[in-house]
Design a protein around this motif. Structure first.
Motif, PDB file in Angstrom:
ATOM      1  N   ALA A  73       0.841  -1.208   0.000  1.00 52.90           N
ATOM      2  CA  ALA A  73       0.000   0.000   0.000  1.00 52.90           C
ATOM      3  C   ALA A  73       0.877   1.261   0.000  1.00 52.90           C
ATOM      4  N   TYR A  74       2.062   1.170   0.640  1.00 59.42           N
ATOM      5  CA  TYR A  74       2.988   2.317   0.704  1.00 59.42           C
ATOM      6  C   TYR A  74       4.200   2.092  -0.204  1.00 59.42           C
ATOM      7  N   GLY A  75       4.076   1.158  -1.121  1.00 61.52           N
ATOM      8  CA  GLY A  75       5.199   0.744  -1.963  1.00 61.52           C
ATOM      9  C   GLY A  75       5.836   1.888  -2.734  1.00 61.52           C
ATOM     10  N   GLU A  76       5.010   2.804  -3.240  1.00 59.25           N
ATOM     11  CA  GLU A  76       5.565   3.886  -4.079  1.00 59.25           C
ATOM     12  C   GLU A  76       6.553   4.737  -3.293  1.00 59.25           C
ATOM     13  N   PHE A  77       6.344   4.866  -1.980  1.00 62.93           N
ATOM     14  CA  PHE A  77       7.257   5.708  -1.174  1.00 62.93           C
ATOM     15  C   PHE A  77       8.634   5.065  -1.038  1.00 62.93           C
ATOM     16  N   ALA A  78       8.728   3.768  -1.318  1.00 57.97           N
ATOM     17  CA  ALA A  78      10.004   3.057  -1.132  1.00 57.97           C
ATOM     18  C   ALA A  78      10.511   2.453  -2.446  1.00 57.97           C
ATOM     19  N   ASP A  79       9.867   2.770  -3.558  1.00 61.18           N
ATOM     20  CA  ASP A  79      10.250   2.173  -4.841  1.00 61.18           C
ATOM     21  C   ASP A  79      11.726   2.387  -5.179  1.00 61.18           C
ATOM     22  N   HIS A  80      12.262   3.545  -4.761  1.00 65.65           N
ATOM     23  CA  HIS A  80      13.648   3.871  -5.124  1.00 65.65           C
ATOM     24  C   HIS A  80      14.662   3.056  -4.317  1.00 65.65           C
ATOM     25  N   GLU A 129      12.094   5.072  12.101  1.00 67.08           N
ATOM     26  CA  GLU A 129      12.419   5.469  10.729  1.00 67.08           C
ATOM     27  C   GLU A 129      11.256   5.069   9.828  1.00 67.08           C
ATOM     28  N   SER A 130      10.770   6.004   9.034  1.00 67.51           N
ATOM     29  CA  SER A 130       9.580   5.725   8.234  1.00 67.51           C
ATOM     30  C   SER A 130       9.873   5.711   6.740  1.00 67.51           C
ATOM     31  N   PHE A 131       9.279   4.747   6.052  1.00 64.96           N
ATOM     32  CA  PHE A 131       9.380   4.663   4.589  1.00 64.96           C
ATOM     33  C   PHE A 131       7.991   4.845   3.980  1.00 64.96           C
ATOM     34  N   THR A 132       7.167   5.650   4.651  1.00 65.08           N
ATOM     35  CA  THR A 132       5.756   5.772   4.273  1.00 65.08           C
ATOM     36  C   THR A 132       5.317   7.231   4.353  1.00 65.08           C
ATOM     37  N   ASN A 133       4.004   7.465   4.381  1.00 64.16           N
ATOM     38  CA  ASN A 133       3.508   8.838   4.543  1.00 64.16           C
ATOM     39  C   ASN A 133       2.991   9.087   5.961  1.00 64.16           C
ATOM     40  N   PHE A 134       3.611   8.398   6.929  1.00 65.89           N
ATOM     41  CA  PHE A 134       3.271   8.652   8.333  1.00 65.89           C
ATOM     42  C   PHE A 134       4.499   8.360   9.177  1.00 65.89           C
ATOM     43  N   ILE A 135       4.472   8.832  10.421  1.00 66.96           N
ATOM     44  CA  ILE A 135       5.552   8.467  11.341  1.00 66.96           C
ATOM     45  C   ILE A 135       4.945   7.874  12.611  1.00 66.96           C
ATOM     46  N   LEU A 136       5.692   6.980  13.227  1.00 63.74           N
ATOM     47  CA  LEU A 136       5.242   6.343  14.464  1.00 63.74           C
ATOM     48  C   LEU A 136       6.072   6.909  15.611  1.00 63.74           C
ATOM     49  N   ILE A 137       5.352   7.496  16.580  1.00 64.45           N
ATOM     50  CA  ILE A 137       6.029   8.166  17.696  1.00 64.45           C
ATOM     51  C   ILE A 137       5.851   7.298  18.940  1.00 64.45           C
ATOM     52  N   ASP A 138       6.975   6.988  19.579  1.00 63.19           N
ATOM     53  CA  ASP A 138       6.956   6.109  20.761  1.00 63.19           C
ATOM     54  C   ASP A 138       6.944   6.986  22.009  1.00 63.19           C
TER      55      ASP A 138
END
Ligand SMILES: Cc1ncc(COP(=O)(O)O)c(C=O)c1O
Length: 360
Positions: free
Chosen positions: A187-194, A291-300
């Motif tokens: 679903a988030y593949g395009e953000f990591a295609d490179h 570290e995010s490879f998507t269009n969101f970030i996860l905050i701990d």
């Protein structure tokens, strides 16, 4: 009184974000991983041209949509099936290849809809532990059971935002029983295609790849998802798919958006810049951000109490982030990289929360 099937009676509905914000506050939703920008303007012309043609049912075979996808990705148009979002395809896959006598395996912090799809089909849902929010092939293999029918793995993953390399997926496939269907949800593949080679060449009688236009193309509202499948898998899935599933204007708009690759790529670049900036800003004041490879970030936020307290402060200002208790991360909040001003506002509130909770 009629009764639902036992496995449906026992399941909870899929939990979407709650939008209960104080009266008078503008709703700022950074909770559903929608795009930071509207879809390519090319879809407006396409819709304008075709707006009067909607009296007939839409193309049940998504002919133009499949050709556009096939051309862009260098794949066979016949291998593609399209759904009303990739959610639709995930549900159908579980229905066909899992069911009450089988189980579905996914990483510990997997996209919660994988569990819903398992439950809807009557299958048991198993998880494999993750280390630092990343899963690896060995741990998944160790958690395969005799009745495992499907492994769902989102790559990059939601809600963690992390990813594993293609060679790890290949190693998983190589060591997995032949009768287990491996579904790679990109679903988030395009953000990591490179970052890696495409995985479409992994598609086989027991491996499928899913994508969507909801994220990098900014078309969540149009409900267009797609997958690449071997003929044997396709034939079974088609039996349980609703005919004419994707609305006519959604198909028209999707073709125009796919044709405008430059716009989509620019969205990915801008999103990566925003991810880096937001991560930097939050880390500087002491938050742990994955570290995010998507269009969101996860905050701990270290504890569930802290996450609830920060979420409450954000909500009091109208900002909705997604608590991740449902994915086994009750101490984390996920922030969609939406409109810049909204993201900046959310960061300001989080900084204020940190000042009031310096030990967190
Ligand atoms: C990992 C993953 N898969 C699939 C989906 C479903 O996307 P859609 O049904 O909009 O294509 C999402 C949506 O958030 C997701 O995060």
């Amino acid at each position: 009184m009629t009764h639902p099937a036992k496995h449906i009676a026992g399941m909870a509905p899929y939990a979407l974000s709650k939008f209960d914000i104080p009266n008078g506050k503008r709703l700022i939703s950074l909770s559903q991983n929608e795009s930071m920008r509207a879809p390519s303007p090319m879809i407006n012309d396409a819709i304008d041209r075709m707006i009067n043609n909607g009296a007939l049912y839409p193309d049940p075979e998504w002919t133009d949509l499949r050709s556009a996808l096939a051309e862009v990705h260098g794949i066979d148009a016949d291998a593609i099936l399209c759904g009303t979002g990739s959610l639709d395809l995930i549900g159908r896959i579980a229905h066909v290849f899992a069911g009450p006598t089988r189980s579905i395996l996914a990483p510990e912090h997997a996209y919660p809809f994988f569990r819903s799809a398992a439950e809807m089909s009557g299958a048991r849902f198993d998880t494999a532990p993750e280390k630092n929010a990343v899963v690896d092939a060995d741990t998944l293999l160790q958690n395969v059971r005799p009745d495992t029918g499907i492994i769902f793995i989102a790559n990059p993953a939601n809600p963690t935002g992390t990813r594993i390399p293609k060679r790890e997926l290949q190693r998983l496939r190589k060591n997995l029983r032949d009768d287990i269907l491996l579904v790679i949800d990109e679903a988030y593949g395009e953000f990591a295609d490179h970052l890696d080679e495409p995985t479409f060449d992994m598609v086989s009688e027991n491996t499928a790849v899913l994508r969507t236009l909801s994220k990098a193309y900014g078309m969540a509202g149009y409900r267009v998802g797609w997958g690449v499948f071997a003929p044997t898998i396709r034939a079974e899935l088609q039996k349980v798919m609703n005919p004419n599933n994707i609305a006519y204007l959604s198909q028209v708009a999707a073709v125009a958006a796919i044709t405008d690759q430059a716009y989509m790529r620019e969205t990915c670049e801008r999103t990566a810049e925003m991810a880096a900036a937001a991560t930097h800003e939050l880390s500087t004041v002491g938050f742990k951000v994955y570290e995010s490879f998507t269009n969101f970030i996860l905050i701990d936020l270290k504890t569930a109490d802290h996450a609830i307290s920060a979420e409450t402060m954000l909500l009091s200002e109208g900002v909705v982030l997604r608590s991740q208790a449902g994915a086994g991360l009750p101490h984390c909040l996920r922030m969609t990289l939406g409109q810049q001003e909204d993201v900046s506002f959310a960061i300001e509130i989080l900084k204020k929360w940190k000042q009031e909770n310096p030990d967190a």
